[in-house]
Design a protein around this motif. Structure first.
Motif, PDB file in Angstrom:
ATOM      1  N   MET A   1      77.272  44.477 -19.669  1.00  0.00           N
ATOM      2  CA  MET A   1      77.876  45.640 -19.051  1.00  0.00           C
ATOM      3  C   MET A   1      78.833  46.342 -20.007  1.00  0.00           C
ATOM      4  O   MET A   1      78.832  47.552 -20.099  1.00  0.00           O
ATOM      5  CB  MET A   1      78.586  45.204 -17.759  1.00  0.00           C
ATOM      6  CG  MET A   1      79.323  46.292 -17.070  1.00  0.00           C
ATOM      7  SD  MET A   1      78.144  47.462 -16.366  1.00  0.00           S
ATOM      8  CE  MET A   1      79.243  48.560 -15.578  1.00  0.00           C
ATOM      9  N   MET A   2      79.638  45.550 -20.723  1.00  0.00           N
ATOM     10  CA  MET A   2      80.624  46.133 -21.630  1.00  0.00           C
ATOM     11  C   MET A   2      79.949  46.823 -22.817  1.00  0.00           C
ATOM     12  O   MET A   2      80.412  47.872 -23.267  1.00  0.00           O
ATOM     13  CB  MET A   2      81.574  45.029 -22.106  1.00  0.00           C
ATOM     14  CG  MET A   2      82.742  45.564 -22.872  1.00  0.00           C
ATOM     15  SD  MET A   2      83.709  46.591 -21.767  1.00  0.00           S
ATOM     16  CE  MET A   2      85.263  46.456 -22.519  1.00  0.00           C
ATOM     17  N   GLU A   3      78.827  46.236 -23.283  1.00  0.00           N
ATOM     18  CA  GLU A   3      78.125  46.837 -24.413  1.00  0.00           C
ATOM     19  C   GLU A   3      77.536  48.197 -24.034  1.00  0.00           C
ATOM     20  O   GLU A   3      77.563  49.132 -24.827  1.00  0.00           O
ATOM     21  CB  GLU A   3      77.011  45.904 -24.911  1.00  0.00           C
ATOM     22  CG  GLU A   3      77.491  44.633 -25.559  1.00  0.00           C
ATOM     23  CD  GLU A   3      77.760  43.547 -24.524  1.00  0.00           C
ATOM     24  OE1 GLU A   3      77.230  43.622 -23.390  1.00  0.00           O
ATOM     25  OE2 GLU A   3      78.526  42.636 -24.852  1.00  0.00           O
ATOM     26  N   GLU A   4      77.003  48.310 -22.821  1.00  0.00           N
ATOM     27  CA  GLU A   4      76.426  49.576 -22.372  1.00  0.00           C
ATOM     28  C   GLU A   4      77.506  50.648 -22.249  1.00  0.00           C
ATOM     29  O   GLU A   4      77.310  51.800 -22.629  1.00  0.00           O
ATOM     30  CB  GLU A   4      75.708  49.412 -21.027  1.00  0.00           C
ATOM     31  CG  GLU A   4      74.445  48.602 -21.106  1.00  0.00           C
ATOM     32  CD  GLU A   4      74.703  47.119 -20.943  1.00  0.00           C
ATOM     33  OE1 GLU A   4      75.841  46.720 -20.589  1.00  0.00           O
ATOM     34  OE2 GLU A   4      73.762  46.344 -21.191  1.00  0.00           O
ATOM     35  N   LEU A   5      78.648  50.268 -21.719  1.00  0.00           N
ATOM     36  CA  LEU A   5      79.762  51.204 -21.580  1.00  0.00           C
ATOM     37  C   LEU A   5      80.254  51.665 -22.949  1.00  0.00           C
ATOM     38  O   LEU A   5      80.514  52.861 -23.155  1.00  0.00           O
ATOM     39  CB  LEU A   5      80.899  50.559 -20.789  1.00  0.00           C
ATOM     40  CG  LEU A   5      82.091  51.450 -20.458  1.00  0.00           C
ATOM     41  CD1 LEU A   5      81.652  52.646 -19.619  1.00  0.00           C
ATOM     42  CD2 LEU A   5      83.151  50.662 -19.738  1.00  0.00           C
ATOM     43  N   LEU A   6      80.353  50.743 -23.870  1.00  0.00           N
ATOM     44  CA  LEU A   6      80.773  51.080 -25.229  1.00  0.00           C
ATOM     45  C   LEU A   6      79.748  51.989 -25.907  1.00  0.00           C
ATOM     46  O   LEU A   6      80.120  52.945 -26.592  1.00  0.00           O
ATOM     47  CB  LEU A   6      80.986  49.796 -26.043  1.00  0.00           C
ATOM     48  CG  LEU A   6      81.575  49.970 -27.428  1.00  0.00           C
ATOM     49  CD1 LEU A   6      82.954  50.599 -27.343  1.00  0.00           C
ATOM     50  CD2 LEU A   6      81.642  48.638 -28.143  1.00  0.00           C
TER      51      LEU A   6
END
Length: 87
Positions: A1-6
């Motif tokens: 999830m964090m990678e997609e947001l980044l």
């Protein structure tokens, strides 16, 4: 999830940077064209001959000055040329 947001934030930042650069480059192109048309008209109608000066040479330096300064840049080039300072 964090990678997609980044990745989304990075894509938005890159898109904003490209938009800003394209907007600035369009302004530089318009300024360069306006300044060069002014210099070309001065040379075509031999306006500087009235002051006893030869035509302004259009080269890379005058194009850069006109691109950054627009019409005021073209007038600076003409004034420097009238005072004997060639670019």
């Amino acid at each position: 999830m964090m990678e997609e947001l980044l990745a989304i934030l990075l894509a938005v930042a890159i898109a904003a940077a490209i938009y800003y650069l394209m907007k600035k480059s369009l302004t530089l192109i318009i300024n360069a064209i306006a300044g060069l048309i002014t210099l070309w008209l001065l040379n075509a109608f031999e306006v500087l001959a009235w002051f006893g000066a030869p035509d302004v040479q259009i080269n890379l330096v005058t194009v850069l000055v006109c691109a950054l300064g627009g019409l005021p840049g073209a007038m600076i080039v003409v004034l420097l040329h009238l005072f004997g300072i060639t670019l």
